[in-house]
Design an enzyme around this catalytic site. Sequence first.
Site, PDB file in Angstrom:
ATOM      1  N   HIS A 153      -3.809   2.103   9.222  1.00 49.53           N
ATOM      2  CA  HIS A 153      -4.877   1.272   8.669  1.00 49.53           C
ATOM      3  C   HIS A 153      -4.938  -0.026   9.453  1.00 49.53           C
ATOM      4  O   HIS A 153      -3.907  -0.659   9.686  1.00 49.53           O
ATOM      5  CB  HIS A 153      -4.639   1.004   7.178  1.00 49.53           C
ATOM      6  CG  HIS A 153      -5.409  -0.183   6.700  1.00 49.53           C
ATOM      7  ND1 HIS A 153      -6.781  -0.230   6.764  1.00 49.53           N
ATOM      8  CD2 HIS A 153      -5.016  -1.377   6.208  1.00 49.53           C
ATOM      9  CE1 HIS A 153      -7.194  -1.408   6.329  1.00 49.53           C
ATOM     10  NE2 HIS A 153      -6.133  -2.124   5.993  1.00 49.53           N
ATOM     11  N   HIS A 160      -7.946  -3.378  11.073  1.00 47.94           N
ATOM     12  CA  HIS A 160      -9.167  -4.151  10.787  1.00 47.94           C
ATOM     13  C   HIS A 160     -10.009  -4.410  12.046  1.00 47.94           C
ATOM     14  O   HIS A 160     -10.168  -5.565  12.445  1.00 47.94           O
ATOM     15  CB  HIS A 160      -8.782  -5.525  10.200  1.00 47.94           C
ATOM     16  CG  HIS A 160      -7.935  -5.495   8.970  1.00 47.94           C
ATOM     17  ND1 HIS A 160      -7.175  -6.585   8.545  1.00 47.94           N
ATOM     18  CD2 HIS A 160      -7.725  -4.523   8.041  1.00 47.94           C
ATOM     19  CE1 HIS A 160      -6.542  -6.285   7.422  1.00 47.94           C
ATOM     20  NE2 HIS A 160      -6.846  -5.030   7.102  1.00 47.94           N
ATOM     21  N   HIS A 171     -13.547  -4.226   4.758  1.00 49.70           N
ATOM     22  CA  HIS A 171     -12.098  -4.408   4.835  1.00 49.70           C
ATOM     23  C   HIS A 171     -11.548  -3.924   6.177  1.00 49.70           C
ATOM     24  O   HIS A 171     -10.976  -4.696   6.935  1.00 49.70           O
ATOM     25  CB  HIS A 171     -11.436  -3.685   3.654  1.00 49.70           C
ATOM     26  CG  HIS A 171      -9.941  -3.759   3.638  1.00 49.70           C
ATOM     27  ND1 HIS A 171      -9.177  -3.614   2.506  1.00 49.70           N
ATOM     28  CD2 HIS A 171      -9.038  -3.953   4.642  1.00 49.70           C
ATOM     29  CE1 HIS A 171      -7.898  -3.732   2.812  1.00 49.70           C
ATOM     30  NE2 HIS A 171      -7.791  -3.932   4.104  1.00 49.70           N
ATOM     31  N   GLU A 203       0.814  -1.218   0.000  1.00 54.27           N
ATOM     32  CA  GLU A 203       0.000   0.000   0.000  1.00 54.27           C
ATOM     33  C   GLU A 203       0.849   1.270   0.000  1.00 54.27           C
ATOM     34  O   GLU A 203       0.326   2.354   0.258  1.00 54.27           O
ATOM     35  CB  GLU A 203      -0.993  -0.035   1.161  1.00 54.27           C
ATOM     36  CG  GLU A 203      -2.047  -1.117   0.916  1.00 54.27           C
ATOM     37  CD  GLU A 203      -3.137  -1.242   1.956  1.00 54.27           C
ATOM     38  OE1 GLU A 203      -3.078  -0.545   2.970  1.00 54.27           O
ATOM     39  OE2 GLU A 203      -4.047  -2.060   1.729  1.00 54.27           O
TER      40      GLU A 203
HETATM   41  O1  2HA Z   1      -2.002  -6.618   4.994  1.00 50.82           O
HETATM   42  O2  2HA Z   1      -4.220  -4.725   5.819  1.00 50.82           O
HETATM   43  O3  2HA Z   1      -4.972  -3.773   3.534  1.00 50.82           O
HETATM   44  C1  2HA Z   1      -2.050  -5.282   5.182  1.00 50.82           C
HETATM   45  C2  2HA Z   1      -3.414  -4.806   4.933  1.00 50.82           C
HETATM   46  C3  2HA Z   1      -3.767  -4.420   3.582  1.00 50.82           C
HETATM   47 ZN    ZN Z   2      -6.192  -4.077   5.369  1.00 48.95          ZN
END
Ligand code: 2HA
Ligand code: ZN
Length: 271
Positions: free
Chosen positions: A141, A143, A213, A118
């Site tokens: 970022h 999850h 995501h 990314e």
């Molecule tokens: O693996 O979360 O979106 C890394 C991530 C990609």
């Molecule tokens: Zn991710």
Amino acid sequence: MHTRQAFIDNFADLPELADFANTAHWLSLRGWSEGAGGNMSVRIDRKITLLRDIPSDDYIQLPVHVPFLADTLIYLTGSGTRTRETALNPTQDVGLYYIAKDGQSYCWLAGNSSPTSELPAHCAIHNALAEHRPDDKAIMHTHPANLISLCHVPELANSKAVSDKILRLQSEARLHLPEGIGYVPHQIPGSLELGLASAKLVNVHRLVLWHMHGCLATGTSLAHAFDYMEVFEKCARMYWTLRAAGIDPVGMKEEDIVKTLTEFGRLDRYT
Ligand code: 2HA
Ligand code: ZN
């Protein structure tokens, strides 16, 4: 692990690495970044003395033009790195990159030398931050399950609906996030499209939810980005707890939100 010769000799002493280690520790404790999930980056615009000139062959073309990042440095977590390990060994998992003066290419300087896939997305988002909200230098970022779960409710799967429903559940949530949550419909993980869609939204939004995501947070440091994520995640957790108890929460009255934002001088950021 990198085997290349770094361009700086004090990488381990750079202050931003502590922010990476600390935030990775908390991401890991929260269980938000499972396995190698998630990634982080921090932009710095101070100058760093290099040990030698960068050979032109070391530059790698970016798929996106990032003029506001020209001649700046970016720390970025490495591909496949795990937050639970980054917390313990940030110099191994975090790399330092230089964005060339033309804003079209980058090169590795120190630390981890295999950046997350990314990297172009992070650069696109930093470029938007540098232009519109220059104090916000950190991108995280991750999850969080309670946030991703919101994307599974069709009527919540857009910016206005998810912001109106979820940020009403606690009286300070909208104070932290007056502009609400940005929302990016499905995009391929790691794609530049995902980064470009997010870059458009960070002009105003501190947080951007990625459909099914995860979520992206921005802040003056990774710790501050984490704060915003925590506020949103707490409200989402309350939402699921209430739903499990058979309650579809209405949350705060509109007039109480307006009064609160007015009191703190943030009504102009409320949309
Ligand atoms: O693996 O979360 O979106 C890394 C991530 C990609
Ligand atoms: Zn991710």
